[in-house]
Design an enzyme around this catalytic site. Structure first.
Site, PDB file in Angstrom:
ATOM      1  N   THR A 169      86.197  -1.828 -72.297  1.00  0.00           N
ATOM      2  CA  THR A 169      86.471  -2.100 -73.709  1.00  0.00           C
ATOM      3  C   THR A 169      87.055  -0.836 -74.325  1.00  0.00           C
ATOM      4  O   THR A 169      86.440   0.225 -74.276  1.00  0.00           O
ATOM      5  CB  THR A 169      85.178  -2.495 -74.430  1.00  0.00           C
ATOM      6  OG1 THR A 169      84.650  -3.630 -73.751  1.00  0.00           O
ATOM      7  CG2 THR A 169      85.427  -2.845 -75.874  1.00  0.00           C
ATOM      8  N   GLU A 196      86.822  -7.747 -70.586  1.00  0.00           N
ATOM      9  CA  GLU A 196      85.783  -8.481 -69.880  1.00  0.00           C
ATOM     10  C   GLU A 196      84.724  -8.941 -70.876  1.00  0.00           C
ATOM     11  O   GLU A 196      84.315  -8.167 -71.731  1.00  0.00           O
ATOM     12  CB  GLU A 196      85.165  -7.542 -68.829  1.00  0.00           C
ATOM     13  CG  GLU A 196      84.207  -8.210 -67.911  1.00  0.00           C
ATOM     14  CD  GLU A 196      84.778  -9.489 -67.348  1.00  0.00           C
ATOM     15  OE1 GLU A 196      85.702  -9.418 -66.536  1.00  0.00           O
ATOM     16  OE2 GLU A 196      84.306 -10.580 -67.727  1.00  0.00           O
ATOM     17  N   GLU A 211      75.204  -9.239 -69.483  1.00  0.00           N
ATOM     18  CA  GLU A 211      74.248  -8.794 -68.485  1.00  0.00           C
ATOM     19  C   GLU A 211      73.250  -9.922 -68.244  1.00  0.00           C
ATOM     20  O   GLU A 211      72.854 -10.629 -69.157  1.00  0.00           O
ATOM     21  CB  GLU A 211      73.520  -7.545 -68.976  1.00  0.00           C
ATOM     22  CG  GLU A 211      74.469  -6.378 -69.066  1.00  0.00           C
ATOM     23  CD  GLU A 211      73.770  -5.067 -69.399  1.00  0.00           C
ATOM     24  OE1 GLU A 211      72.553  -4.975 -69.252  1.00  0.00           O
ATOM     25  OE2 GLU A 211      74.491  -4.139 -69.801  1.00  0.00           O
ATOM     26  N   LYS A 267      88.549  -8.473 -77.935  1.00  0.00           N
ATOM     27  CA  LYS A 267      87.252  -8.085 -77.389  1.00  0.00           C
ATOM     28  C   LYS A 267      86.339  -7.505 -78.473  1.00  0.00           C
ATOM     29  O   LYS A 267      85.181  -7.910 -78.626  1.00  0.00           O
ATOM     30  CB  LYS A 267      87.462  -7.055 -76.261  1.00  0.00           C
ATOM     31  CG  LYS A 267      86.231  -6.381 -75.760  1.00  0.00           C
ATOM     32  CD  LYS A 267      85.359  -7.316 -74.946  1.00  0.00           C
ATOM     33  CE  LYS A 267      83.989  -6.745 -74.737  1.00  0.00           C
ATOM     34  NZ  LYS A 267      83.572  -6.595 -73.410  1.00  0.00           N
ATOM     35  N   LEU A 274      72.282 -17.816 -82.452  1.00  0.00           N
ATOM     36  CA  LEU A 274      71.553 -17.987 -83.713  1.00  0.00           C
ATOM     37  C   LEU A 274      70.058 -17.873 -83.464  1.00  0.00           C
ATOM     38  O   LEU A 274      69.254 -18.513 -84.126  1.00  0.00           O
ATOM     39  CB  LEU A 274      71.889 -19.349 -84.334  1.00  0.00           C
ATOM     40  CG  LEU A 274      73.279 -19.491 -84.958  1.00  0.00           C
ATOM     41  CD1 LEU A 274      73.500 -20.911 -85.477  1.00  0.00           C
ATOM     42  CD2 LEU A 274      73.487 -18.491 -86.103  1.00  0.00           C
ATOM     43  N   GLY A 294      70.760  -5.420 -79.402  1.00  0.00           N
ATOM     44  CA  GLY A 294      70.919  -4.131 -78.728  1.00  0.00           C
ATOM     45  C   GLY A 294      71.932  -4.289 -77.611  1.00  0.00           C
ATOM     46  O   GLY A 294      72.795  -5.170 -77.667  1.00  0.00           O
ATOM     47  N   CYS A 347      77.019  -3.298 -75.620  1.00  0.00           N
ATOM     48  CA  CYS A 347      78.276  -3.778 -76.212  1.00  0.00           C
ATOM     49  C   CYS A 347      78.244  -4.007 -77.718  1.00  0.00           C
ATOM     50  O   CYS A 347      79.094  -3.475 -78.434  1.00  0.00           O
ATOM     51  CB  CYS A 347      78.708  -5.064 -75.528  1.00  0.00           C
ATOM     52  SG  CYS A 347      79.245  -4.781 -73.853  1.00  0.00           S
TER      53      CYS A 347
HETATM   54  C1  UDX Z   1      77.520  -9.025 -74.954  1.00  0.00           C
HETATM   55  C2  UDX Z   1      78.528 -10.166 -75.060  1.00  0.00           C
HETATM   56  O1  UDX Z   1      77.820 -11.418 -75.169  1.00  0.00           O
HETATM   57  C3  UDX Z   1      79.464 -10.169 -73.873  1.00  0.00           C
HETATM   58  O2  UDX Z   1      80.449 -11.184 -74.039  1.00  0.00           O
HETATM   59  C4  UDX Z   1      80.145  -8.791 -73.789  1.00  0.00           C
HETATM   60  O3  UDX Z   1      80.986  -8.715 -72.683  1.00  0.00           O
HETATM   61  C5  UDX Z   1      79.103  -7.684 -73.729  1.00  0.00           C
HETATM   62  O4  UDX Z   1      78.216  -7.797 -74.839  1.00  0.00           O
HETATM   63  P1  UDX Z   1      75.285  -8.504 -73.611  1.00  0.00           P
HETATM   64  O5  UDX Z   1      75.249  -7.219 -74.385  1.00  0.00           O
HETATM   65  O6  UDX Z   1      75.044  -8.446 -72.150  1.00  0.00           O
HETATM   66  O7  UDX Z   1      76.693  -9.245 -73.822  1.00  0.00           O
HETATM   67  O8  UDX Z   1      74.149  -9.453 -74.224  1.00  0.00           O
HETATM   68  P2  UDX Z   1      74.075 -10.707 -75.199  1.00  0.00           P
HETATM   69  O9  UDX Z   1      73.431 -11.821 -74.496  1.00  0.00           O
HETATM   70  O10 UDX Z   1      75.355 -10.982 -75.866  1.00  0.00           O
HETATM   71  O11 UDX Z   1      73.023 -10.157 -76.290  1.00  0.00           O
HETATM   72  C6  UDX Z   1      73.292  -9.008 -77.080  1.00  0.00           C
HETATM   73  C7  UDX Z   1      72.116  -8.708 -77.975  1.00  0.00           C
HETATM   74  O12 UDX Z   1      71.983  -9.673 -79.019  1.00  0.00           O
HETATM   75  C8  UDX Z   1      70.760  -8.700 -77.259  1.00  0.00           C
HETATM   76  O13 UDX Z   1      69.975  -7.643 -77.752  1.00  0.00           O
HETATM   77  C9  UDX Z   1      70.158 -10.025 -77.621  1.00  0.00           C
HETATM   78  O14 UDX Z   1      68.734 -10.012 -77.600  1.00  0.00           O
HETATM   79  C10 UDX Z   1      70.672 -10.217 -79.040  1.00  0.00           C
HETATM   80  N1  UDX Z   1      70.773 -11.622 -79.426  1.00  0.00           N
HETATM   81  C11 UDX Z   1      71.678 -12.437 -78.841  1.00  0.00           C
HETATM   82  C12 UDX Z   1      69.924 -12.101 -80.405  1.00  0.00           C
HETATM   83  O15 UDX Z   1      69.078 -11.384 -80.962  1.00  0.00           O
HETATM   84  N2  UDX Z   1      70.049 -13.418 -80.793  1.00  0.00           N
HETATM   85  C13 UDX Z   1      70.953 -14.254 -80.221  1.00  0.00           C
HETATM   86  O16 UDX Z   1      70.998 -15.424 -80.634  1.00  0.00           O
HETATM   87  C14 UDX Z   1      71.782 -13.762 -79.212  1.00  0.00           C
END
Ligand code: UDX
Length: 450
Positions: free
Chosen positions: A125, A158, A162, A214, A260, A267, A270
């Site tokens: 990114t 990308e 995770e 992105k 939601l 956290g 990303c």
């Molecule tokens: C994210 C993006 O989804 C992905 O497309 C990008 O490439 C990298 O960043 P990631 O950081 O692995 O992926 O996790 P994700 O599942 O998106 O969750 C991010 C954070 O948001 C987590 O801390 C999660 O607990 C929080 N979250 C997510 C919520 O609190 N509520 C939700 O409804 C969704």
């Protein structure tokens, strides 16, 4: 086809394994020789379901190799992906591009237009304009090379998450490609052909737009999470239920049901980084992106107030009390703690005088190394953490916590206090078992049962 992927971190490793699974010959290069040695021996330095198997299988099939230097691989490659880290710069929030720049110089030294017109593709990114600056770095290093004739630069951000990275790579919602030449577009189409066969949308645009898609995607999703978290606070005060609210909102296809889920704040590597990067880019261009700025502020404030929920649930008596913390990773199915709410919540609990016993199915080893958890005791199961604790706080919604029976929790705890910051447990079962259950945004549950 033949490709090189520079960087064996999260994105680089998953992309390498998945492209190899498509039948492409992949050389994955990382300057960390220790990491490369581990990978050559089939040991995977990150926790990602399914990755180890994929790496082993493709290495054995001879389609995937790990090296600690390029060693001439670029000259034969149809494409070289840059998948190195772009951390936030210390003090500021703009991305640190030094690894990308170094990778570009290394690649430039090996470009061989006579053998193949290599396409350099950014997967990391990166800020808007990085593809152009990569082009400039190459030309500065090799003035005889002409972009669009001897080499190309493209952007292919990308979107993998995770914990479900392989599925996200193999079955993406979309593949975004920023290209400015027919050749680059053709190479990318060919590389992703196995996905295209399954009718997945592949979108081509210019490089700057691809880079921005992105950052805008992650900022938007982060905004959705901050929005539902604010709605959760509102629900608590008007005896409404945020889970039903989210369901009701999500039924409108213009809003959609995903991202939601209320919680202790987002956290990971990303959302915080990309939202901050978007703000930094906009500032530099004198553009206000107030919604994204506010999203970041709302999230930071949220993490900071979560420990108070534990304090309130314990009627203000936290000094000397033992609190079981379940989950420290930023989300389930990962061992990653970057920007995890636990990094803020746990030290606050300790500061308030509590003694914390924590358990995480995958994050313990990483957490033990962090100063934030210096005074934490680690349990080797959820039940061991709960035993004789005065309260339990769920910080990450690992599936194994969902499976804990309410009666077992009630038996193990000394005081019947459950603070579920992810709404992972069944509130009604908890209450039926005599537990004082506090979820997030579930005001209705504070009312006595009818
Ligand atoms: C994210 C993006 O989804 C992905 O497309 C990008 O490439 C990298 O960043 P990631 O950081 O692995 O992926 O996790 P994700 O599942 O998106 O969750 C991010 C954070 O948001 C987590 O801390 C999660 O607990 C929080 N979250 C997510 C919520 O609190 N509520 C939700 O409804 C969704």
């Amino acid at each position: 086809m033949q490709i090189v992927i520079v960087g064996a971190g999260y994105v680089g490793l998953v992309s390498s394994a998945c492209f190899a699974e498509f039948g492409i010959n992949v050389t994955c290069v990382d300057s960390d020789s220790e990491r490369v040695r581990e990978l050559q021996e089939g040991r995977i330095p990150i926790f990602e379901p399914g990755l180890e198997d994929l790496v082993r299988r493709n290495t054995a099939a001879g389609r995937l190799a790990f090296r600690d230097r390029l060693g001439g691989a670029v000259g034969k490659a149809d494409a070289v992906f840059i998948a190195v880290g772009t951390p936030s710069r210390r003090g500021g929030h703009a991305a640190d591009l030094s690894f990308v720049q170094q990778a570009t110089r290394d690649i430039a030294a090996e470009l061989s237009p006579a053998a193949s017109r290599t396409v350099i593709v950014t997967k990391s990114t990166v800020p808007v304009g990085t593809a152009s600056s990569i082009e400039q770095i190459v030309v500065a290093a090799r003035p005889q090379l002409v972009p669009g004739r001897d080499f190309d630069v493209a952007s292919n951000p990308e979107f993998l998450r995770e914990g479900s990275a392989i599925e996200d790579f193999m079955q993406p919602d979309r593949v975004i490609c920023g290209t400015e030449s027919v050749h680059a577009e053709r190479v990318l189409r060919e590389l992703y052909a196995p996905l295209n066969l399954r009718n997945l949308p592949m979108m081509f645009t210019d490089r700057a737009t691809a880079e921005l898609i992105k950052l805008a995607s992650n900022s938007f999703l982060a905004m959705k999470v901050s929005f539902i978290n604010e709605m959760a606070d509102l629900c608590e005060q008007c005896d409404a239920d945020v889970e039903d609210l989210a369901q009701g909102l999500g039924l409108d296809p213009r809003i959609g049901p995903r991202f939601l889920r209320p919680g202790p704040g987002f956290g990971g590597s990303c959302f915080p980084k990309d939202a901050n990067a978007l703000v930094a880019i906009a500032r530099e261009l004198d553009i206000e992106v107030r919604l994204v700025e506010t999203t970041i502020r709302v999230n930071e404030a949220r993490k900071a107030t979560m420990a108070n929920r534990v304090l309130e649930a314990m009627d203000g008596n936290i000094g000397g009390k033992r609190i079981a913390v379940l989950g420290v990773t930023f989300k389930p199915n990962t061992d990653d703690l970057r920007e995890a709410p636990s990094l803020v919540i746990v030290p606050k609990l300790v500061e308030m005088g509590a003694s914390v016993t924590a358990y995480d199915p995958a994050g313990t080893a990483a957490a033990r190394m962090l100063p934030q958890f210096r005074r934490v005791r680690w349990a080797d199961s959820a039940e061991a953490a709960l035993r004789a604790a005065d309260a339990v706080a769920v910080l990450t919604e690992w599936n194994e916590f969902r499976g804990l029976s309410a009666h077992r929790i009630a038996d193990l705890l000394r005081e019947p206090v459950v603070i579920d910051l992810r709404n992972a447990l069944n509130a009604q079962e908890m209450r039926n078992a005599g537990l004082r259950y506090y979820g997030v945004g579930r005001g209705r549950l504070r009312l006595p049962p009818p």
